[in-house]
Design an enzyme around this catalytic site. Structure first.
Site, PDB file in Angstrom:
ATOM      1  N   LYS A   1       2.040   2.035 -22.220  1.00 17.13           N
ATOM      2  CA  LYS A   1       2.189   1.496 -23.573  1.00 17.13           C
ATOM      3  C   LYS A   1       0.821   1.258 -24.208  1.00 17.13           C
ATOM      4  CE  LYS A   1       6.528   1.733 -22.572  1.00 17.13           C
ATOM      5  NZ  LYS A   1       7.313   0.689 -21.953  1.00 17.13           N
TER       6      LYS A   1
ATOM      7  N   TYR B   1      13.819  -5.330 -18.781  1.00 16.70           N
ATOM      8  CA  TYR B   1      13.813  -3.891 -19.098  1.00 16.70           C
ATOM      9  C   TYR B   1      14.899  -3.195 -18.265  1.00 16.70           C
ATOM     10  CZ  TYR B   1      11.595   0.793 -19.235  1.00 16.70           C
ATOM     11  OH  TYR B   1      11.303   2.119 -19.378  1.00 16.70           O
TER      12      TYR B   1
ATOM     13  N   ARG C   1      -5.537   9.498  -1.946  1.00 18.09           N
ATOM     14  CA  ARG C   1      -4.388   8.658  -2.325  1.00 18.09           C
ATOM     15  C   ARG C   1      -4.763   7.185  -2.414  1.00 18.09           C
ATOM     16  NH1 ARG C   1      -1.429   7.323   1.710  1.00 18.09           N
ATOM     17  NH2 ARG C   1      -1.115   9.390   2.580  1.00 18.09           N
TER      18      ARG C   1
ATOM     19  N   ASP D   1       6.497  -9.219 -16.106  1.00 10.91           N
ATOM     20  CA  ASP D   1       6.225  -7.959 -16.785  1.00 10.91           C
ATOM     21  C   ASP D   1       5.566  -8.353 -18.112  1.00 10.91           C
ATOM     22  OD1 ASP D   1       6.312  -5.673 -18.388  1.00 10.91           O
ATOM     23  OD2 ASP D   1       8.099  -4.905 -17.379  1.00 10.91           O
TER      24      ASP D   1
END
Ligand SMILES: *Cc1c(COP(=O)(O)O)cnc(C)c1O
Length: 389
Positions: free
Chosen positions: A203, A106, A53, A178
């Site tokens: 993206k 967003y 992890r 962002d």
């Protein structure tokens, strides 16, 4: 700082063939348990890889690449772009803090603030994306974070990040951005005052519409709380997905050049159409924030919006439903062109969005631009026919 220019860095970063039998690409490590050779190593966590992890050489390679491209100190990766936003906020906020959140953010990021953060006792206040240095009048004693998204990914307001950061830093607040729209290539967040930069890796960094991932990159000062928060929350990412993103990054620069060129051609063509009242693209001189974009950005990606002249919904449907090349779907940054209706007026509180016609967000893909224009042209013929019946 690397001695290389950006396009060279994209090719060389995050891989080391000498450590890997000469093989060009980093190997994909599937791991949960990692073995320690001695009690001493267990007790000191004295080895670079400690538990699946917490990352493997595969994840470290991508984190190194993203940190270098963003121009930050280090990066961590997360399970989605949204989780990069939420993890960064959780890592830097506590009950009683005040968060200044941009009104054009967003929508799912906004939802997180209005539900989870509010429930946990963070005071969330939205501000006008065009506020610039005026942010100083909103900063309070307990303002811990000023969050920006520039340009907003639906309405494309470009924020004056240097002015916002200067005011925020005077009051000791952490500045987050962002940076998904520009990708790390066309906007360098840390040269403009950001402390924390977020990418929806889903993206452009991935670029092929097949992976969900996010990244948080920070300055050296903002690194420790970010890493601690990321670890505490338990964020991790599957190694095959990391591999796909490492592969996608190598072509980021050539892909983006084409997304930019096609986006601009489409935007300029759309601006001449009677069916369109407004093209909202920061690289067009008609955009209200064009001067800030020109000052701070080195390119434009393929994402922008248009406002249709007011027409019945059946005409919008006639336009959208039979497009051949533009798919209707969320997300963007892949090789394909997309178009999606958006309703920004419903998701504002500090500012008013007063468009009269339908907003459509367009992602310019890598198809031939003349084919794309022909597809839209045929769509406008359908729109006019439907509007007149
Ligand atoms: C898509 C997007 C996100 C979220 O990314 P996911 O990987 O879809 O969770 C965050 N910010 C912006 C600006 C985005 O466009």
């Amino acid at each position: 700082m690397s001695k290389y220019k950006q396009d060279t860095l994209i090719v060389t970063t995050g891989r080391n063939p000498e450590e890997n039998f000469g093989i060009i690409n980093p190997p994909v490590y599937h791991a949960s348990t990692v073995l320690y050779p001695t009690l001493h190593t267990v007790k000191t966590r004295g080895q670079p890889v400690t538990y699946g992890r917490r990352g493997t050489p595969t994840t470290f390679a991508l984190q190194e690449a993203i940190a270098e491209l963003e121009g930050g100190f280090r990066s961590v990766i997360t399970s989605s772009g949204l989780s990069a936003v939420t993890t960064a906020l959780l890592a830097h906020l506590k009950a009683g803090d005040h968060l200044l959140m941009v009104d054009s953010v967003y929508e799912p990021s906004r939802h997180f603030c209005d539900t989870v953060l509010t429930r946990y006792g963070v005071d969330v206040e939205y501000y006008d994306p065009r506020i610039g240095a005026g942010i100083s009048s909103l900063l309070r004693e307990n303002t811990a974070v000023v969050f920006t998204e520039s340009p907003g990914s639906v309405t494309f307001e470009v924020q004056d990040l240097p002015a916002i950061a200067e005011a925020a830093h005077k009051r000791g607040a952490v500045v987050m951005i962002d940076n998904t729209w520009a990708s790390p290539l066309y906007f360098k967040p840390f040269e403009h005052g950001a402390d924390v930069s977020i990418q929806a890796v889903t993206k452009y960094l991935c670029g092929h519409s097949d992976v969900m991932m996010g990244a948080i990159t920070t300055t050296e000062e903002a690194w420790k709380p970010t890493l601690d928060g990321h670890g505490a929350i338990g964020q991790c990412v599957a190694p095959d997905d990391v591999y796909l993103v490492l592969r996608g990054i190598r072509t980021l620069s050539v892909r983006l050049e084409r997304h930019m060129a096609t986006g601009l051609r489409l935007a300029e063509w759309l601006a001449t159409r009677p069916e369109v009242t407004r093209v909202i693209h920061p690289a067009l001189p008609s955009h209200p924030d064009h001067a800030i974009w020109k000052r701070d950005f080195t390119g434009a990606s393929g994402l922008f919006s248009i406002e249709l002249a007011p027409c019945p919904e059946k005409a919008v449907a006639a336009f959208l439903d039979d497009l051949e090349l533009f798919g209707m779907g969320y997300s963007w940054g892949g090789f394909e062109s997309l178009i999606i209706p958006q309703y920004p007026a419903k998701i504002r509180s500090a500012t008013k969005w007063d468009a009269k016609g339908q907003i459509l967000r367009i992602h310019a893909g890598l198809e031939d631009v003349d084919d794309l224009i022909a597809d839209l042209d045929a769509g406008f013929a359908r729109l006019r026919a439907a509007a007149n019946t």
